[in-house]
Design a protein around this motif. Structure first.
Motif, short mmCIF file in Angstrom:
data_model
loop_
_atom_site.label_atom_id
_atom_site.label_comp_id
_atom_site.label_asym_id
_atom_site.label_seq_id
_atom_site.Cartn_x
_atom_site.Cartn_y
_atom_site.Cartn_z
N SER A 48 -1.93 11.99 2.76
CA SER A 48 -1.16 11.38 1.69
C SER A 48 -2.15 10.27 1.08
O SER A 48 -3.06 9.82 1.96
N THR A 49 -1.96 9.50 0.18
CA THR A 49 -2.56 8.31 -0.49
C THR A 49 -1.85 7.55 -0.47
O THR A 49 -0.44 7.42 -0.95
N PHE A 50 -2.35 6.11 0.03
CA PHE A 50 -1.50 4.62 0.01
C PHE A 50 -1.55 4.26 -1.50
O PHE A 50 -2.66 4.34 -2.05
N VAL A 51 -0.26 3.80 -2.06
CA VAL A 51 -0.30 3.19 -3.14
C VAL A 51 0.58 1.88 -3.08
O VAL A 51 1.64 2.06 -2.75
N GLY A 52 -0.18 1.08 -3.38
CA GLY A 52 0.55 -0.39 -3.42
C GLY A 52 0.91 -0.98 -4.69
O GLY A 52 0.50 -0.84 -5.53
N VAL A 53 2.11 -1.21 -4.81
CA VAL A 53 2.98 -1.50 -5.85
C VAL A 53 3.54 -2.89 -5.95
O VAL A 53 4.38 -2.96 -4.95
#
Length: 102
Positions: A48-53
């Motif tokens: 998976s890919t980390f997505v910081g929001v």
């Protein structure tokens, strides 16, 4: 000249250590722990890919309300914000026909 008392050494005299002491010195730390045996720390890698929001406070409050009212339990614990966001994104994308469950 071999002296046993280091306090009496002159500028040209050296203290000779017995040969057995040279063999007893420990290894350098660089050689003692090889790099290939180090364990990785932290969470194991996942596909998976980390997505910081960043989430505005009003949207975060709505998310927390959804977790309290409609959110399911994950195991024995209440669902957290990351899992709630994943579930809401999946639900929205499925309604648009852009995502299907594998």
């Amino acid at each position: 000249m071999i002296l046993t008392d280091p306090l009496r050494l002159g500028p040209e005299e050296k203290l000779a250590l017995p040969f057995g002491l040279i063999c007893c010195y420990p290894k350098k730390m660089d050689d003692a722990i090889p790099d290939n045996n180090k364990k990785s720390r932290g969470r194991p890698r996942v596909d998976s890919t980390f997505v910081g929001v960043r989430v505005p406070p009003d949207l975060l409050a709505a998310l927390d309300r959804w977790i309290e009212e409609d959110g399911a339990l994950v195991g024995d614990a209440k669902m957290g914000r990351p899992e709630a966001l994943r579930r809401l994104a999946i639900e929205a994308l499925q309604k648009l026909g852009l995502y299907s469950v594998k």
